[in-house]
Write a protein that holds these residues in place. Structure first.
Motif, PDB file in Angstrom:
ATOM      1  N   ILE A 238      -2.997  -7.980  16.826  1.00 32.20           N
ATOM      2  CA  ILE A 238      -2.256  -8.430  15.646  1.00 32.20           C
ATOM      3  C   ILE A 238      -0.751  -8.330  15.891  1.00 32.20           C
ATOM      4  O   ILE A 238       0.015  -9.230  15.535  1.00 32.20           O
ATOM      5  CB  ILE A 238      -2.676  -7.597  14.421  1.00 32.20           C
ATOM      6  N   GLU A 239      -0.319  -7.241  16.495  1.00 30.79           N
ATOM      7  CA  GLU A 239       1.105  -7.098  16.807  1.00 30.79           C
ATOM      8  C   GLU A 239       1.570  -8.183  17.773  1.00 30.79           C
ATOM      9  O   GLU A 239       2.635  -8.776  17.607  1.00 30.79           O
ATOM     10  CB  GLU A 239       1.377  -5.712  17.389  1.00 30.79           C
ATOM     11  N   ASP A 240       0.772  -8.451  18.805  1.00 31.37           N
ATOM     12  CA  ASP A 240       1.137  -9.486  19.778  1.00 31.37           C
ATOM     13  C   ASP A 240       1.214 -10.862  19.124  1.00 31.37           C
ATOM     14  O   ASP A 240       2.009 -11.715  19.543  1.00 31.37           O
ATOM     15  CB  ASP A 240       0.129  -9.528  20.927  1.00 31.37           C
ATOM     16  N   SER A 241       0.377 -11.088  18.122  1.00 27.69           N
ATOM     17  CA  SER A 241       0.362 -12.409  17.485  1.00 27.69           C
ATOM     18  C   SER A 241       1.717 -12.756  16.879  1.00 27.69           C
ATOM     19  O   SER A 241       2.079 -13.933  16.775  1.00 27.69           O
ATOM     20  CB  SER A 241      -0.731 -12.470  16.412  1.00 27.69           C
ATOM     21  N   LEU A 242       2.477 -11.746  16.488  1.00 31.67           N
ATOM     22  CA  LEU A 242       3.825 -12.008  15.966  1.00 31.67           C
ATOM     23  C   LEU A 242       4.721 -12.606  17.040  1.00 31.67           C
ATOM     24  O   LEU A 242       5.508 -13.519  16.783  1.00 31.67           O
ATOM     25  CB  LEU A 242       4.424 -10.703  15.424  1.00 31.67           C
ATOM     26  N   ALA A 243       4.593 -12.087  18.273  1.00 34.39           N
ATOM     27  CA  ALA A 243       5.392 -12.615  19.386  1.00 34.39           C
ATOM     28  C   ALA A 243       4.895 -13.990  19.815  1.00 34.39           C
ATOM     29  O   ALA A 243       5.680 -14.838  20.259  1.00 34.39           O
ATOM     30  CB  ALA A 243       5.346 -11.645  20.564  1.00 34.39           C
ATOM     31  N   TYR A 244       3.585 -14.236  19.692  1.00 29.47           N
ATOM     32  CA  TYR A 244       3.030 -15.516  20.106  1.00 29.47           C
ATOM     33  C   TYR A 244       3.420 -16.650  19.163  1.00 29.47           C
ATOM     34  O   TYR A 244       3.374 -17.820  19.541  1.00 29.47           O
ATOM     35  CB  TYR A 244       1.498 -15.447  20.149  1.00 29.47           C
ATOM     36  N   HIS A 245       3.795 -16.320  17.950  1.00 26.36           N
ATOM     37  CA  HIS A 245       4.022 -17.346  16.932  1.00 26.36           C
ATOM     38  C   HIS A 245       5.089 -18.350  17.351  1.00 26.36           C
ATOM     39  O   HIS A 245       4.976 -19.553  17.075  1.00 26.36           O
ATOM     40  CB  HIS A 245       4.403 -16.688  15.606  1.00 26.36           C
ATOM     41  N   ASP A 246       6.124 -17.880  18.029  1.00 29.32           N
ATOM     42  CA  ASP A 246       7.192 -18.782  18.473  1.00 29.32           C
ATOM     43  C   ASP A 246       6.786 -19.616  19.683  1.00 29.32           C
ATOM     44  O   ASP A 246       7.433 -20.612  20.000  1.00 29.32           O
ATOM     45  CB  ASP A 246       8.453 -17.979  18.826  1.00 29.32           C
ATOM     46  N   ILE A 247       5.712 -19.197  20.377  1.00 30.15           N
ATOM     47  CA  ILE A 247       5.250 -19.922  21.555  1.00 30.15           C
ATOM     48  C   ILE A 247       4.157 -20.917  21.181  1.00 30.15           C
ATOM     49  O   ILE A 247       4.167 -22.069  21.602  1.00 30.15           O
ATOM     50  CB  ILE A 247       4.703 -18.939  22.619  1.00 30.15           C
ATOM     51  N   SER A 248       3.207 -20.471  20.364  1.00 27.64           N
ATOM     52  CA  SER A 248       2.078 -21.306  19.965  1.00 27.64           C
ATOM     53  C   SER A 248       1.498 -20.766  18.660  1.00 27.64           C
ATOM     54  O   SER A 248       0.912 -19.685  18.643  1.00 27.64           O
ATOM     55  CB  SER A 248       0.993 -21.310  21.047  1.00 27.64           C
ATOM     56  N   VAL A 249       1.646 -21.514  17.596  1.00 26.83           N
ATOM     57  CA  VAL A 249       1.141 -21.081  16.299  1.00 26.83           C
ATOM     58  C   VAL A 249      -0.381 -20.982  16.319  1.00 26.83           C
ATOM     59  O   VAL A 249      -0.961 -20.038  15.782  1.00 26.83           O
ATOM     60  CB  VAL A 249       1.598 -22.047  15.186  1.00 26.83           C
ATOM     61  N   SER A 250      -1.027 -21.940  16.973  1.00 30.01           N
ATOM     62  CA  SER A 250      -2.485 -21.931  16.997  1.00 30.01           C
ATOM     63  C   SER A 250      -3.017 -20.720  17.757  1.00 30.01           C
ATOM     64  O   SER A 250      -3.992 -20.093  17.330  1.00 30.01           O
ATOM     65  CB  SER A 250      -3.022 -23.224  17.627  1.00 30.01           C
ATOM     66  N   PHE A 251      -2.384 -20.368  18.869  1.00 30.31           N
ATOM     67  CA  PHE A 251      -2.845 -19.204  19.626  1.00 30.31           C
ATOM     68  C   PHE A 251      -2.527 -17.918  18.875  1.00 30.31           C
ATOM     69  O   PHE A 251      -3.319 -16.976  18.899  1.00 30.31           O
ATOM     70  CB  PHE A 251      -2.211 -19.174  21.009  1.00 30.31           C
ATOM     71  N   ALA A 252      -1.386 -17.875  18.215  1.00 30.91           N
ATOM     72  CA  ALA A 252      -1.047 -16.701  17.406  1.00 30.91           C
ATOM     73  C   ALA A 252      -2.102 -16.480  16.330  1.00 30.91           C
ATOM     74  O   ALA A 252      -2.510 -15.347  16.057  1.00 30.91           O
ATOM     75  CB  ALA A 252       0.327 -16.876  16.775  1.00 30.91           C
ATOM     76  N   THR A 253      -2.572 -17.568  15.740  1.00 26.65           N
ATOM     77  CA  THR A 253      -3.607 -17.473  14.709  1.00 26.65           C
ATOM     78  C   THR A 253      -4.922 -16.959  15.294  1.00 26.65           C
ATOM     79  O   THR A 253      -5.596 -16.114  14.699  1.00 26.65           O
ATOM     80  CB  THR A 253      -3.834 -18.848  14.060  1.00 26.65           C
ATOM     81  N   ILE A 254      -5.279 -17.475  16.478  1.00 30.73           N
ATOM     82  CA  ILE A 254      -6.499 -17.018  17.146  1.00 30.73           C
ATOM     83  C   ILE A 254      -6.440 -15.515  17.399  1.00 30.73           C
ATOM     84  O   ILE A 254      -7.395 -14.779  17.119  1.00 30.73           O
ATOM     85  CB  ILE A 254      -6.696 -17.759  18.485  1.00 30.73           C
ATOM     86  N   MET A 255      -5.322 -15.037  17.926  1.00 25.75           N
ATOM     87  CA  MET A 255      -5.197 -13.622  18.259  1.00 25.75           C
ATOM     88  C   MET A 255      -5.174 -12.748  17.014  1.00 25.75           C
ATOM     89  O   MET A 255      -5.743 -11.652  16.993  1.00 25.75           O
ATOM     90  CB  MET A 255      -3.944 -13.392  19.099  1.00 25.75           C
ATOM     91  N   TYR A 256      -4.528 -13.225  15.969  1.00 25.77           N
ATOM     92  CA  TYR A 256      -4.497 -12.458  14.723  1.00 25.77           C
ATOM     93  C   TYR A 256      -5.899 -12.304  14.158  1.00 25.77           C
ATOM     94  O   TYR A 256      -6.331 -11.198  13.797  1.00 25.77           O
ATOM     95  CB  TYR A 256      -3.589 -13.137  13.694  1.00 25.77           C
ATOM     96  N   GLU A 257      -6.633 -13.419  14.078  1.00 26.66           N
ATOM     97  CA  GLU A 257      -7.987 -13.373  13.533  1.00 26.66           C
ATOM     98  C   GLU A 257      -8.921 -12.559  14.423  1.00 26.66           C
ATOM     99  O   GLU A 257      -9.806 -11.854  13.934  1.00 26.66           O
ATOM    100  CB  GLU A 257      -8.528 -14.795  13.354  1.00 26.66           C
ATOM    101  N   ASP A 258      -8.716 -12.665  15.740  1.00 23.43           N
ATOM    102  CA  ASP A 258      -9.539 -11.902  16.672  1.00 23.43           C
ATOM    103  C   ASP A 258      -9.291 -10.410  16.498  1.00 23.43           C
ATOM    104  O   ASP A 258     -10.220  -9.597  16.501  1.00 23.43           O
ATOM    105  CB  ASP A 258      -9.222 -12.341  18.107  1.00 23.43           C
ATOM    106  N   GLY A 259      -8.020 -10.031  16.339  1.00 20.55           N
ATOM    107  CA  GLY A 259      -7.689  -8.624  16.121  1.00 20.55           C
ATOM    108  C   GLY A 259      -8.256  -8.106  14.819  1.00 20.55           C
ATOM    109  O   GLY A 259      -8.784  -6.983  14.753  1.00 20.55           O
ATOM    110  N   ARG A 260      -8.161  -8.914  13.774  1.00 23.06           N
ATOM    111  CA  ARG A 260      -8.701  -8.512  12.474  1.00 23.06           C
ATOM    112  C   ARG A 260     -10.215  -8.343  12.548  1.00 23.06           C
ATOM    113  O   ARG A 260     -10.775  -7.419  11.959  1.00 23.06           O
ATOM    114  CB  ARG A 260      -8.340  -9.570  11.423  1.00 23.06           C
ATOM    115  N   TYR A 261     -10.867  -9.226  13.311  1.00 23.41           N
ATOM    116  CA  TYR A 261     -12.313  -9.136  13.484  1.00 23.41           C
ATOM    117  C   TYR A 261     -12.701  -7.844  14.207  1.00 23.41           C
ATOM    118  O   TYR A 261     -13.666  -7.169  13.826  1.00 23.41           O
ATOM    119  CB  TYR A 261     -12.815 -10.339  14.272  1.00 23.41           C
TER     120      TYR A 261
END
Length: 329
Positions: A238-261
């Motif tokens: 989830i923390e990494d997804s914040l950094a990914y957001h500026d690189i790829s919104v779709s991947f940031a979303t995948i990582m956030y949801e994966d972390g939450r899961y």
């Protein structure tokens, strides 16, 4: 050994029953010993695993054995291996798995010719010699940017094992992100970080690794410490997804949801659903704050006693948030 193509990093810890199979699967490939090395990192084994590796080293001069003074678990052993590696590319193998011997020569040839930051290969998941699952097979060899790889293949390859990739050593040194030490699940978020930042990822349709599932594997454990590590693993995603957001919104979303899961699944296993939801709602971002403040040694108690933890965090949570804000000023 300064012109090595590949460094195989193998962390070991009380693996006397399996390490020979792992080493044999590499050496029976017939590839020239001068082209690769095996860096074995002993994480304070208490059995005769090191003695077995030392016996191999007598007839295989390309084995190096590095011993830890304190146990750092898989992340620490892999970090040590990366620091000591001499090859152009590095690969990982677990002590209870095997490589696909007949394909190592082709893998080595590709590594010699390529300059990709990461090379992705196929893999098998096996149990009792039966193939349970395998990585996605593309129609042809394909070059992708790291972003394209993560957006198009990351969630369907189901491969967050470090063993299905080769990593260019200079690329790893450039990013300078070590794996988290002294935890379970130390490498999946590390892999995601390197994939998304890679300039080039080469996908090759050659299986190189057999991931062997067994009851003695550390990921099969059910202790509270292991479950706590799973929760912290989800928090890192989830923390990494914040950094990914500026690189790829779709991947940031995948990582956030994966972390939450990861967090939700683990907490459901630890407690009843009603306790889980109450705890999760009350925690909010407070557990992340505790982690950042290096209070991870308290997580074992927290996960054993959710009601007490909820009550304590309800009282001190606002104070922690205030401390965190002041420390960021």
């Amino acid at each position: 050994m300064c012109n090595l193509t590949l460094s195989y990093i193998i962390p070991i810890y009380n693996g006397s029953s399996t390490i020979e199979h792992c080493l044999d699967s590499i050496y029976c490939s017939g590839i020239n010993l001068s082209e690769f090395e095996i860096v074995v990192v002993d994480d304070c084994s208490s059995d005769d695993t090191v003695c077995i590796v030392e016996r191999y080293a007598k007839s295989h001069p390309n084995i190096r054995i590095i011993k830890h003074d304190t146990n750092k678990r898989q992340g620490g052993a892999k970090n040590t291996g990366i620091k000591k590696a001499l090859g152009k590319y590095i690969a990982f193998a677990d002590q209870d798995d095997e490589v696909v011997s007949e394909n190592l020569a082709e893998m080595l040839k590709i590594a010699k010719e390529e300059k990709s930051d990461i090379i992705s290969f196929q893999w098998f998941e096996c149990k009792n010699k039966e193939i349970l699952r395998r990585g996605i097979k593309l129609s042809e060899k394909k070059y992708l940017t790291g972003v394209s790889f993560c957006e198009s293949l990351f969630d369907i390859t189901c491969s967050l094992g470090p063993w299905s990739y080769l990593y260019r050593l200079d690329f790893l040194k450039q990013l300078a992100r070590p794996m988290v030490e002294n935890v379970l699940m130390e490498d999946a978020d590390w892999i995601a970080w390197h994939l998304i930042h890679a300039q080039t990822v080469l996908c090759v349709n050659i299986p190189i690794y057999k991931w062997i599932r067994n009851a003695e594997s550390i990921t099969s454990g059910v202790s509270y410490r292991h479950k706590a590590d799973w929760v912290l693993f989800g928090l890192r995603k989830i923390e990494d997804s914040l950094a990914y957001h500026d690189i790829s919104v779709s991947f940031a979303t995948i990582m956030y949801e994966d972390g939450r899961y990861n967090i939700e699944r683990t907490m459901r296993k630890l407690w009843k659903s009603d306790n889980y939801y109450k705890f999760y709602e009350r925690l909010g971002n407070k557990l992340i704050i505790l982690q950042r403040m290096k209070w991870s040694f308290r997580t074992n108690y927290m996960f054993r006693h959710p009601k007490t933890t909820c009550f304590v965090l309800k009282i001190i949570g606002p104070v922690l948030i205030r401390i965190k804000k002041l420390s960021c000023v």
